[in-house]
Design a protein around this motif. Sequence first.
Motif, short mmCIF file in Angstrom:
data_model
loop_
_atom_site.label_atom_id
_atom_site.label_comp_id
_atom_site.label_asym_id
_atom_site.label_seq_id
_atom_site.Cartn_x
_atom_site.Cartn_y
_atom_site.Cartn_z
N HIS A 141 88.62 68.62 43.68
CA HIS A 141 89.35 67.65 42.87
C HIS A 141 88.40 66.88 41.95
CE1 HIS A 141 91.97 64.32 41.71
NE2 HIS A 141 90.98 63.51 42.07
N LEU A 142 87.29 66.40 42.51
CA LEU A 142 86.33 65.65 41.70
C LEU A 142 85.77 66.50 40.58
CD1 LEU A 142 84.24 63.61 44.32
CD2 LEU A 142 85.89 62.73 42.65
N PHE A 143 85.50 67.75 40.87
CA PHE A 143 84.88 68.63 39.88
C PHE A 143 85.83 68.95 38.73
CE2 PHE A 143 82.10 72.18 38.53
CZ PHE A 143 80.88 71.53 38.67
N GLN A 144 87.12 68.76 38.94
CA GLN A 144 88.10 69.04 37.90
C GLN A 144 88.42 67.81 37.05
OE1 GLN A 144 91.44 70.65 40.06
NE2 GLN A 144 90.33 72.50 40.67
N ARG A 145 87.96 66.65 37.49
CA ARG A 145 88.26 65.42 36.75
C ARG A 145 87.48 65.37 35.44
NH1 ARG A 145 90.66 61.09 40.32
NH2 ARG A 145 90.45 59.81 38.44
N THR A 146 88.08 64.75 34.44
CA THR A 146 87.42 64.61 33.14
C THR A 146 86.91 63.20 32.89
OG1 THR A 146 89.56 64.16 32.07
CG2 THR A 146 88.82 66.46 32.15
N ASP A 147 87.18 62.29 33.84
CA ASP A 147 86.78 60.90 33.64
C ASP A 147 85.51 60.52 34.39
OD1 ASP A 147 88.02 61.19 36.10
OD2 ASP A 147 88.95 59.20 36.05
N ILE A 148 84.80 61.51 34.95
CA ILE A 148 83.53 61.26 35.63
C ILE A 148 82.51 62.28 35.16
CG2 ILE A 148 84.67 60.33 37.69
CD1 ILE A 148 83.92 62.96 39.12
N ASP A 149 81.25 61.99 35.44
CA ASP A 149 80.18 62.94 35.15
C ASP A 149 80.04 63.85 36.37
OD1 ASP A 149 77.86 64.31 34.65
OD2 ASP A 149 76.70 62.57 34.02
N THR A 150 80.55 65.06 36.28
CA THR A 150 80.57 65.95 37.44
C THR A 150 79.20 66.49 37.80
OG1 THR A 150 81.14 67.82 35.98
CG2 THR A 150 82.95 66.65 37.05
N SER A 151 78.19 66.24 36.97
CA SER A 151 76.84 66.65 37.32
C SER A 151 76.15 65.62 38.22
CB SER A 151 76.00 66.86 36.06
OG SER A 151 75.72 65.63 35.40
N ARG A 152 76.84 64.51 38.48
CA ARG A 152 76.25 63.42 39.26
C ARG A 152 77.11 63.10 40.48
NH1 ARG A 152 75.11 58.59 35.33
NH2 ARG A 152 73.40 58.07 36.76
N ILE A 153 77.57 64.13 41.17
CA ILE A 153 78.35 63.95 42.40
C ILE A 153 77.39 63.96 43.58
CG2 ILE A 153 80.10 64.93 43.92
CD1 ILE A 153 81.47 66.07 41.44
#
Length: 312
Positions: A141-153
Amino acid sequence: MVSYVSVLLYGVGGIVVAGMALLVAFQEKLVYVPVVPGLTKSYPMTPARLRLLYEDVWLRSSDGVRLHSWFIKLFPDCRGPTILFFQENAGNIAHRLEMVRIMLQRLQCNVFMLSYRGYGASEGFSSQLGITKDAQAALDHLFQRTDIDTSRIIVFGRSLGGAVGAVLTKNNPDKVAAIILENTFTSILDMAGVLLPFLKWFIGKSSSKGPRLLNFLVRSPWNTIDVIGEIKQPILFLSGLQDEMVPPSHMQMLYAKAAARNQQCSFVEFPNGMHMDTWLSGGDRYWSTIQEFLEKTVPQKNSDSKQDFEAR
């Protein structure tokens, strides 16, 4: 004399058999405790009570179980690190909100809090296989979001959550940037001997004598000691030396196993830290340790700075 010896042997054997029976029958109730005695399964509060900006997120695990979670943002368009937090075994995510409130402020991050199946408002019954699927659903779910930087999970797991997070991190080298483990056990197999000392002769994982005969009885072994050596991402170990539940030696063994294969490992001890309060007793040093780890492993890429936040 022979009769006394026979009685003693039968007595010891009876205790062992009874212990094994209890372990088989109630092990899930020992490993997974969604309801703390004296409290209800429902959330005692929501992030709104602490004036936190959040959204209810409902997920479906790969086997169809409906899961509840909270996505808590520092501010609406925050692009700082996003921490995927996995809790301890007892209670629900609402019991960790005060800690998360401080986490947001000190680390300038977003936090995703997952209710494992059987916990909080999530459906289903807890198991190792099931919770592993739940964790994957949260990360996807997080990786599909567009409102966060998915490279910084960043995965953050405490106790049982550390075991959950370790499996997820190993399985997703391209999605998880780093992992933080706090007061986590080597395995449930080893914890059996901690909770019931006589079981260490029959169940165990990390002893120099090797696996025990009755390990197969444990349905949720959570062998973190095996998983940790396969993680390639940076790892921060936070160990409370007054941990009254998980012996600090477990964290030392996990670090030793990881560091032998991964040069991106850090180990920090907190002399007064207990199992649940290391974040509190550790004070500024606790949060500055994590902040330095984040700055090193997932450095800031844009204007999401403390000054920007204060200006807002």
